[in-house]
Design a protein around this motif. Structure first.
Motif, PDB file in Angstrom:
ATOM      1  N   GLU A  43       0.732  -1.270  -0.057  1.00 45.38           N
ATOM      2  CA  GLU A  43       0.052   0.249   0.042  1.00 45.38           C
ATOM      3  C   GLU A  43       0.976   1.299   0.023  1.00 45.38           C
ATOM      4  N   ARG A  44       1.967   1.398   0.752  1.00 40.56           N
ATOM      5  CA  ARG A  44       2.897   2.496   0.739  1.00 40.56           C
ATOM      6  C   ARG A  44       3.476   2.304  -0.815  1.00 40.56           C
ATOM      7  N   ILE A  45       3.849   1.429  -1.419  1.00 37.45           N
ATOM      8  CA  ILE A  45       4.366   1.547  -2.834  1.00 37.45           C
ATOM      9  C   ILE A  45       3.134   2.130  -3.781  1.00 37.45           C
ATOM     10  N   GLU A  46       2.091   1.651  -3.582  1.00 39.92           N
ATOM     11  CA  GLU A  46       0.946   2.328  -4.478  1.00 39.92           C
ATOM     12  C   GLU A  46       0.589   3.773  -4.049  1.00 39.92           C
ATOM     13  N   LEU A  47       0.848   3.935  -2.812  1.00 39.15           N
ATOM     14  CA  LEU A  47       0.663   5.427  -2.530  1.00 39.15           C
ATOM     15  C   LEU A  47       1.654   6.371  -3.302  1.00 39.15           C
ATOM     16  N   ALA A  48       2.783   5.660  -3.084  1.00 41.74           N
ATOM     17  CA  ALA A  48       4.209   6.577  -3.691  1.00 41.74           C
ATOM     18  C   ALA A  48       4.181   6.687  -5.028  1.00 41.74           C
ATOM     19  N   MET A  49       3.394   5.559  -5.806  1.00 38.96           N
ATOM     20  CA  MET A  49       3.398   5.703  -7.194  1.00 38.96           C
ATOM     21  C   MET A  49       2.222   6.798  -7.647  1.00 38.96           C
ATOM     22  N   ALA A  50       1.037   6.739  -6.719  1.00 44.69           N
ATOM     23  CA  ALA A  50       0.213   7.651  -7.133  1.00 44.69           C
ATOM     24  C   ALA A  50       0.608   8.979  -6.718  1.00 44.69           C
ATOM     25  N   LEU A  51       1.274   9.179  -5.937  1.00 46.00           N
ATOM     26  CA  LEU A  51       1.980  10.599  -5.476  1.00 46.00           C
ATOM     27  C   LEU A  51       2.780  11.002  -6.546  1.00 46.00           C
ATOM     28  N   TRP A  52       3.748  10.103  -7.083  1.00 42.88           N
ATOM     29  CA  TRP A  52       4.938  10.503  -8.249  1.00 42.88           C
ATOM     30  C   TRP A  52       3.838  10.874  -9.531  1.00 42.88           C
ATOM     31  N   ASP A  53       3.001  10.073  -9.664  1.00 46.70           N
ATOM     32  CA  ASP A  53       1.985  10.417 -10.929  1.00 46.70           C
ATOM     33  C   ASP A  53       1.515  11.658 -11.028  1.00 46.70           C
ATOM     34  N   ARG A  54       1.150  12.129  -9.695  1.00 49.85           N
ATOM     35  CA  ARG A  54       0.516  13.552  -9.666  1.00 49.85           C
ATOM     36  C   ARG A  54       1.735  14.615  -9.718  1.00 49.85           C
ATOM     37  N   ILE A  55       2.814  14.340  -9.156  1.00 51.22           N
ATOM     38  CA  ILE A  55       3.979  15.274  -9.355  1.00 51.22           C
ATOM     39  C   ILE A  55       4.411  15.290 -10.810  1.00 51.22           C
ATOM     40  N   ALA A  56       4.577  14.332 -11.120  1.00 56.25           N
ATOM     41  CA  ALA A  56       5.026  14.178 -12.628  1.00 56.25           C
ATOM     42  C   ALA A  56       3.974  14.790 -13.879  1.00 56.25           C
ATOM     43  N   GLU A  57       2.873  15.437 -13.577  1.00 51.72           N
ATOM     44  CA  GLU A  57       2.069  15.856 -14.334  1.00 51.72           C
ATOM     45  C   GLU A  57       2.775  17.035 -15.336  1.00 51.72           C
ATOM     46  N   PRO A  58       2.668  17.207 -16.578  1.00 53.53           N
ATOM     47  CA  PRO A  58       3.185  18.284 -17.195  1.00 53.53           C
ATOM     48  C   PRO A  58       3.331  19.577 -16.581  1.00 53.53           C
ATOM     49  N   GLU A  59       2.089  20.110 -15.971  1.00 53.00           N
ATOM     50  CA  GLU A  59       2.039  21.468 -15.591  1.00 53.00           C
ATOM     51  C   GLU A  59       2.839  21.633 -14.494  1.00 53.00           C
ATOM     52  N   LEU A  60       3.338  20.579 -13.872  1.00 50.86           N
ATOM     53  CA  LEU A  60       4.352  20.761 -12.502  1.00 50.86           C
ATOM     54  C   LEU A  60       5.603  20.593 -13.060  1.00 50.86           C
ATOM     55  N   GLN A  61       6.165  20.467 -14.130  1.00 52.12           N
ATOM     56  CA  GLN A  61       7.493  20.116 -14.405  1.00 52.12           C
ATOM     57  C   GLN A  61       8.366  21.369 -14.149  1.00 52.12           C
ATOM     58  N   ASP A  62       7.765  22.328 -14.261  1.00 55.74           N
ATOM     59  CA  ASP A  62       8.669  23.664 -14.227  1.00 55.74           C
ATOM     60  C   ASP A  62       9.059  24.009 -12.723  1.00 55.74           C
ATOM     61  N   GLN A  63       8.303  23.386 -11.851  1.00 54.47           N
ATOM     62  CA  GLN A  63       8.548  23.558 -10.322  1.00 54.47           C
ATOM     63  C   GLN A  63       9.420  22.435 -10.014  1.00 54.47           C
ATOM     64  N   LEU A  64      10.049  21.609 -10.902  1.00 55.70           N
ATOM     65  CA  LEU A  64      10.939  20.508 -10.380  1.00 55.70           C
ATOM     66  C   LEU A  64      12.156  20.181 -11.162  1.00 55.70           C
ATOM     67  N   PRO A  65      12.611  21.486 -11.120  1.00 56.49           N
ATOM     68  CA  PRO A  65      13.922  21.574 -11.840  1.00 56.49           C
ATOM     69  C   PRO A  65      14.985  20.617 -11.436  1.00 56.49           C
ATOM     70  N   LEU A  66      15.840  20.116 -12.763  1.00 52.40           N
ATOM     71  CA  LEU A  66      16.659  18.849 -12.460  1.00 52.40           C
ATOM     72  C   LEU A  66      17.927  19.508 -12.192  1.00 52.40           C
ATOM     73  N   THR A  67      19.008  18.871 -11.234  1.00 53.04           N
ATOM     74  CA  THR A  67      20.337  19.439 -11.154  1.00 53.04           C
ATOM     75  C   THR A  67      20.932  19.043 -12.363  1.00 53.04           C
ATOM     76  N   ASP A  68      22.406  19.464 -12.797  1.00 51.16           N
ATOM     77  CA  ASP A  68      23.258  19.256 -13.777  1.00 51.16           C
ATOM     78  C   ASP A  68      23.496  17.533 -13.622  1.00 51.16           C
TER      79      ASP A  68
END
Length: 74
Positions: free
Chosen positions: A16-41
């Motif tokens: 259930e923790r894995i399922e929750l983590a995947m659901a959270l990641w799916d929400r974080i990975a939505e295209p409109e949030l990409q600019d809020q998650l800058p990648l390091t070099d």
């Protein structure tokens, strides 16, 4: 989120923790949030390395659905 809420979520069984983590990641990975998650070099370099590896041998890749299935089985 309060500490008590987080503590309760952390008490969930592993699958259930894995399922929750995947659901959270799916929400974080939505295209409109990409600019809020800058990648390091370093992260960009790692992604480039992985993409180049995949381009060299695409047969080594695993479909996302298979990864999710394997995680849920653990």
């Amino acid at each position: 989120m309060g500490k008590a809420q987080l503590d309760e979520l952390l008490k969930l069984p592993g699958p259930e923790r894995i399922e929750l983590a995947m659901a959270l990641w799916d929400r974080i990975a939505e295209p409109e949030l990409q600019d809020q998650l800058p990648l390091t070099d370093a992260q960009k370099a790692e992604l480039d390395r992985r993409l180049a590896e995949h381009d060299r041998d695409p047969s080594r890749g695993i479909p996302w659905e298979e990864v999710q299935r394997r995680l849920r089985e653990k």
